[in-house]
Design an enzyme around this catalytic site. Structure first.
Site, PDB file in Angstrom:
ATOM      1  N   ASP A  11      37.943  36.444  37.773  1.00 21.56           N
ATOM      2  CA  ASP A  11      39.063  35.502  37.675  1.00 21.56           C
ATOM      3  C   ASP A  11      39.856  35.437  38.983  1.00 21.56           C
ATOM      4  O   ASP A  11      39.844  36.374  39.772  1.00 21.56           O
ATOM      5  CB  ASP A  11      39.977  35.957  36.513  1.00 21.56           C
ATOM      6  CG  ASP A  11      40.963  34.879  36.125  1.00 21.56           C
ATOM      7  OD1 ASP A  11      40.713  33.695  36.435  1.00 21.56           O
ATOM      8  OD2 ASP A  11      41.989  35.215  35.519  1.00 21.56           O
ATOM      9  N   HIS A  28      36.164  29.013  44.659  1.00 18.04           N
ATOM     10  CA  HIS A  28      34.882  29.204  43.968  1.00 18.04           C
ATOM     11  C   HIS A  28      33.760  29.501  44.984  1.00 18.04           C
ATOM     12  O   HIS A  28      32.883  30.314  44.706  1.00 18.04           O
ATOM     13  CB  HIS A  28      34.531  27.972  43.127  1.00 18.04           C
ATOM     14  CG  HIS A  28      35.481  27.738  41.995  1.00 18.04           C
ATOM     15  ND1 HIS A  28      35.900  28.747  41.151  1.00 18.04           N
ATOM     16  CD2 HIS A  28      36.100  26.607  41.543  1.00 18.04           C
ATOM     17  CE1 HIS A  28      36.738  28.248  40.253  1.00 18.04           C
ATOM     18  NE2 HIS A  28      36.880  26.957  40.476  1.00 18.04           N
ATOM     19  N   LEU A 122      18.122  46.714  37.746  1.00 17.87           N
ATOM     20  CA  LEU A 122      19.341  46.157  37.131  1.00 17.87           C
ATOM     21  C   LEU A 122      19.046  44.882  36.344  1.00 17.87           C
ATOM     22  O   LEU A 122      18.312  44.012  36.813  1.00 17.87           O
ATOM     23  CB  LEU A 122      20.344  45.848  38.249  1.00 17.87           C
ATOM     24  CG  LEU A 122      21.637  45.142  37.849  1.00 17.87           C
ATOM     25  CD1 LEU A 122      22.582  46.114  37.175  1.00 17.87           C
ATOM     26  CD2 LEU A 122      22.311  44.534  39.062  1.00 17.87           C
TER      27      LEU A 122
HETATM   28  C1  FPP Z   1      37.800  31.964  37.460  1.00 20.05           C
HETATM   29  O1  FPP Z   1      38.652  31.554  38.469  1.00 20.05           O
HETATM   30  C2  FPP Z   1      36.437  31.760  37.820  1.00 20.05           C
HETATM   31  C3  FPP Z   1      35.606  30.839  37.280  1.00 20.05           C
HETATM   32  C4  FPP Z   1      36.045  29.865  36.262  1.00 20.05           C
HETATM   33  C5  FPP Z   1      34.229  30.716  37.703  1.00 20.05           C
HETATM   34  C6  FPP Z   1      33.582  31.958  38.268  1.00 20.05           C
HETATM   35  C7  FPP Z   1      32.567  31.458  39.135  1.00 20.05           C
HETATM   36  C8  FPP Z   1      32.182  31.940  40.331  1.00 20.05           C
HETATM   37  C9  FPP Z   1      32.661  33.190  40.895  1.00 20.05           C
HETATM   38  C10 FPP Z   1      31.203  31.180  41.112  1.00 20.05           C
HETATM   39  C11 FPP Z   1      29.918  30.955  40.345  1.00 20.05           C
HETATM   40  C12 FPP Z   1      28.841  31.539  41.077  1.00 20.05           C
HETATM   41  C13 FPP Z   1      27.738  32.094  40.609  1.00 20.05           C
HETATM   42  C14 FPP Z   1      26.774  32.540  41.593  1.00 20.05           C
HETATM   43  C15 FPP Z   1      27.437  32.297  39.194  1.00 20.05           C
HETATM   44  P1  FPP Z   1      39.762  30.460  38.106  1.00 20.05           P
HETATM   45  O2  FPP Z   1      39.294  29.163  38.643  1.00 20.05           O
HETATM   46  O3  FPP Z   1      40.036  30.454  36.648  1.00 20.05           O
HETATM   47  O4  FPP Z   1      40.951  31.016  38.910  1.00 20.05           O
HETATM   48  P2  FPP Z   1      42.495  30.839  38.553  1.00 20.05           P
HETATM   49  O5  FPP Z   1      42.727  31.573  37.269  1.00 20.05           O
HETATM   50  O6  FPP Z   1      43.182  31.470  39.706  1.00 20.05           O
HETATM   51  O7  FPP Z   1      42.754  29.365  38.425  1.00 20.05           O
END
Ligand code: FPP
Length: 236
Positions: A11, A28, A122
């Protein structure tokens, strides 16, 4: 003490970017770059299962350009990392409603899952279009169907075999759930499976989550006393 199954709620990508005056997708992009080193380190340390919450069932409600970026990053990761996953003996797996993914992403995901299926190191699971309430509801519907078809009875269903109806049927429950960005909640992630998981929350946002932070989480985990509702003397 290294946890057997680590699950991570990645997150804070959006906040990390916004703190830098950049668009959320910038977060992201940097977040997806953290996946490779964390996967490698978990493999090196002897973690057997690593589950990453990459896209929740609720994330479909985000603006379409953000969804597109996340799907593009997933495809990029799969295309780029296939070789590394093979080299590092990592087996890829997914949980969630992948039928909802764009067909390119779904196809690529299935290809890499198949290609890596004989790897013995893994097990890396991406939770994609995943929601735990949806997973539990799906399990209940499957059970109802099995009862209707005479394959089981309601008396037969118990806490141990309910798991066979979940996406995670062939995985152990997570020992440690790590959440970045300081939020103290599970956000519809592995609710059934987290019954006795240890939880570690760090204030670091996912794009800045380092190997040292992973070590800190494991150090903290190794100090926990896990009793699974029993008395200390009866825990193996
Ligand atoms: C949360 O941050 C994260 C996500 C919704 C997506 C997680 C995805 C990645 C790390 C990239 C995907 C990559 C792969 C290789 C699977 P948020 O956008 O909710 O952050 P915020 O809470 O600060 O708004």
């Amino acid at each position: 003490m290294i946890p057997n199954h680590v699950a991570i709620i990645m997150d804070g990508n959006g906040r990390w970017a916004e703190n830098r005056g950049r668009p959320r997708i910038f977060g992201h992009i940097h977040g997806s770059a953290r996946v490779r080193p964390i996967v490698r380190e978990c493999g090196k340390l002897g973690v057997k299962y690593l589950t990453l919450y990459a896209f929740s069932a609720e994330n479909w409600g985000r603006p379409s350009d953000e969804i597109q970026t996340l799907m593009r990053l997933l495809c990029k990761y799969l295309a780029r990392e296939e070789k590394t996953l093979m080299k590092e003996n990592v087996r890829l797996n997914s949980i969630g409603d992948i039928e909802k993914l764009p067909s390119v992403a779904k196809k690529l995901l299935q290809e890499v899952i198949l290609k890596t299926s004989h790897n013995t190191g893994l097990c890396l699971t991406f939770a994609l279009s995943y929601g735990s309430q949806q997973e539990i509801l799906r399990a209940v519907k499957k059970i109802a169907q099995d009862i209707k078809e005479g394959k089981t009875t309601s008396e037969n269903i118990n806490v141990n075999n309910f798991k066979n109806y979940l996406y995670t049927l062939d995985m152990p429950d997570p020992d440690l759930i790590i959440r970045t960005s300081g939020e103290m909640r599970l956000s519809n992630f592995l609710l059934w499976q987290a019954a006795y998981s240890e939880i570690f929350v760090t204030s670091k946002n996912w794009p800045e989550f380092s190997i040292a932070d992973l070590h800190l989480a494991f150090e903290d985990y190794s100090k926990r006393q896990r009793r699974f509702g029993l008395l200390e003397s009866s825990v193996q």
